[in-house]
Write a protein that holds these residues in place. Structure first.
Motif, short mmCIF file in Angstrom:
data_model
loop_
_atom_site.label_atom_id
_atom_site.label_comp_id
_atom_site.label_asym_id
_atom_site.label_seq_id
_atom_site.Cartn_x
_atom_site.Cartn_y
_atom_site.Cartn_z
N UNK A 112 0.84 -1.19 0.00
CA UNK A 112 0.00 0.00 0.00
C UNK A 112 0.87 1.24 0.00
N UNK A 113 0.49 2.21 -0.80
CA UNK A 113 1.24 3.47 -0.88
C UNK A 113 0.24 4.63 -0.78
N UNK A 114 0.78 5.79 -0.43
CA UNK A 114 -0.03 7.00 -0.41
C UNK A 114 -1.08 7.03 0.69
N UNK A 115 -0.81 6.33 1.80
CA UNK A 115 -1.81 6.29 2.88
C UNK A 115 -1.65 7.44 3.87
N UNK A 168 -17.96 8.93 10.10
CA UNK A 168 -17.83 9.34 8.71
C UNK A 168 -16.37 9.39 8.27
N UNK A 169 -15.51 9.93 9.13
CA UNK A 169 -14.07 9.99 8.82
C UNK A 169 -13.52 8.58 8.63
N UNK A 170 -13.88 7.67 9.54
CA UNK A 170 -13.38 6.29 9.44
C UNK A 170 -13.84 5.64 8.14
N UNK A 171 -15.10 5.87 7.75
CA UNK A 171 -15.60 5.28 6.52
C UNK A 171 -14.85 5.81 5.30
N UNK A 172 -14.53 7.10 5.31
CA UNK A 172 -13.78 7.68 4.20
C UNK A 172 -12.37 7.09 4.13
N UNK A 173 -11.75 6.91 5.29
CA UNK A 173 -10.41 6.33 5.33
C UNK A 173 -10.44 4.86 4.89
N UNK A 174 -11.48 4.15 5.30
CA UNK A 174 -11.62 2.75 4.90
C UNK A 174 -11.74 2.64 3.38
N UNK A 175 -12.55 3.50 2.79
CA UNK A 175 -12.71 3.48 1.33
C UNK A 175 -11.39 3.81 0.63
N UNK A 176 -10.63 4.71 1.24
CA UNK A 176 -9.32 5.05 0.67
C UNK A 176 -8.37 3.86 0.74
N UNK A 177 -8.39 3.15 1.86
CA UNK A 177 -7.53 1.97 2.01
C UNK A 177 -7.92 0.91 0.99
N UNK A 178 -9.23 0.68 0.83
CA UNK A 178 -9.72 -0.30 -0.15
C UNK A 178 -9.17 0.03 -1.54
N UNK A 217 -3.88 6.66 10.56
CA UNK A 217 -4.46 7.32 9.38
C UNK A 217 -5.19 8.60 9.77
N UNK A 218 -5.94 8.54 10.87
CA UNK A 218 -6.67 9.73 11.34
C UNK A 218 -5.70 10.85 11.70
N UNK A 219 -4.62 10.48 12.38
CA UNK A 219 -3.65 11.47 12.83
C UNK A 219 -2.96 12.15 11.66
N UNK A 220 -2.76 11.42 10.56
CA UNK A 220 -2.01 11.96 9.43
C UNK A 220 -2.90 12.34 8.25
N UNK A 221 -4.22 12.32 8.44
CA UNK A 221 -5.13 12.70 7.36
C UNK A 221 -5.15 14.22 7.18
#
Length: 333
Positions: A10-13, A178-188, A310-314
């Motif tokens: 994984x890159x760009x996380x 909502x933030x977690x869901x957006x991050x999850x979609x980004x990881x996917x 991910x939350x900390x670095x978003x």
């Protein structure tokens, strides 16, 4: 030959862009909460001295006819109908407004073309009505006495402030989700892995087993649910297949991030997670330990640490208030 867990990359996380919902309560939201509580503490009184108005509750008998004949489901006695609720077909409730207790009258309507009963679609109908009673919902005044009655506070100012804090906490939880869901979609989207079918099928098994447990908590089971919905296990598996694939990708991605960022799990953290599970299910700690492997607990903790990373670095962008958006059909100039 055995299937092994694939190696993920994984890159760009870091610095994933997410939109954060506003959490500050508005006056409109507080007012709406006060109104909801007013409605809950209202009392219904019988009206004797006036005709029915929009918002009243009327007690009626009705008997429906099409082409001069009664139709199934078109008759009832002592039925409570809130005028203006839209419970009946268009035009019905409006024709009850203005009538008094004891009145007998006809209501003439036309069933919608998309009405659920095929034999009534688009047909003209006449309902014979007898109005037995008109009731009105009386709401309490919004004052300090109201605050004392419905809360532990002595003034509406204190009560509104407390309601605001409750709304804020609720919005904070929604915003976090909502933030977690957006991050999850980004990881996917970002994780790269050749995922074997067996991993997805096992995830489907887990989802269906969890669903079955929820049904059993409600006094049902999977077999009964499928009978009522006329479904099959295969159709259910197909329904959950995409979701299962995403969940597998998310876990692989979070695990890889935990590895790349050296997010190690301590013994104290796994013990704390065991305690949370024991408290959540109301079972002894040792029972949980006998059912759930330390390895699995450690994976869950590591994945949560990866999500926290991910939350900390978003990169966060505040969502624009709805009122800032142009209305439909109105251009911004």
């Amino acid at each position: 030959t055995v299937t092994v867990q694939p190696e993920a990359s994984i890159e760009g996380y870091r610095e994933i862009e997410v939109t954060k919902e506003p959490v500050e309560p508005t006056e409109e939201e507080i007012n709406a909460e006060v109104e909801r509580i007013r409605q809950r503490n209202s009392r219904v009184i019988t009206v004797e001295d006036r005709a029915a108005e929009d918002g009243d509750i009327v007690v009626i008998d009705f008997d429906g006819y099409t082409d001069g004949k009664q139709f199934d489901g078109g008759k009832a006695e002592n039925f409570d109908l809130t005028l203006g609720s839209g419970q009946f077909i268009p035009g019905f409730e409006e024709q009850v407004v203005g009538h008094n207790t004891g009145d007998e009258f006809d209501v003439n309507v036309k069933f919608p073309e998309d009405y659920h009963a095929e034999e009534l679609k688009g047909k003209d109908a006449t309902f014979k009505i007898k109005l037995h009673e008109i009731k009105h919902r009386e709401l309490p005044e919004v004052d300090d006495e109201f605050a004392k009655d419905v809360s532990e506070f002595d003034t509406m100012e204190e009560y509104r402030k407390d309601l605001g804090e409750t709304i804020r906490r609720r919005k904070e939880r929604a915003s976090e989700s909502s933030v977690e869901q957006q991050l999850i979609q980004a990881v996917v989207a970002k994780v790269q892995a050749d995922i074997p079918d067996i991993m997805v099928e096992r995830e489907v098994d887990e989802i269906i087993n969890s669903f079955d447990m929820q049904l059993r908590d409600q006094g049902m089971n999977l077999e009964t649910y499928l009978k009522y919905t006329q479904g099959t296990v295969d159709s259910l598996r197909e329904q959950y297949h995409e979701r299962a694939g995403q969940q597998v990708r998310v876990r692989l991605g979070l695990a890889k991030i935990a590895e790349l960022e050296n997010l190690e799990v301590t013994e104290e953290e796994t013990e704390e997670e065991y305690k949370k599970l024991a408290d959540a299910y109301g079972v002894p700690l040792e029972n949980v330990k006998s059912l759930v492997r330390v390895k699995d607990i450690a994976k869950d903790v590591a994945n949560q640490k990866a999500m926290d990373f991910l939350k900390e670095h978003a990169v966060y962008t505040d969502k624009k208030p709805e009122e800032d958006k142009p209305q439909d059909g109105v251009s911004e100039e």
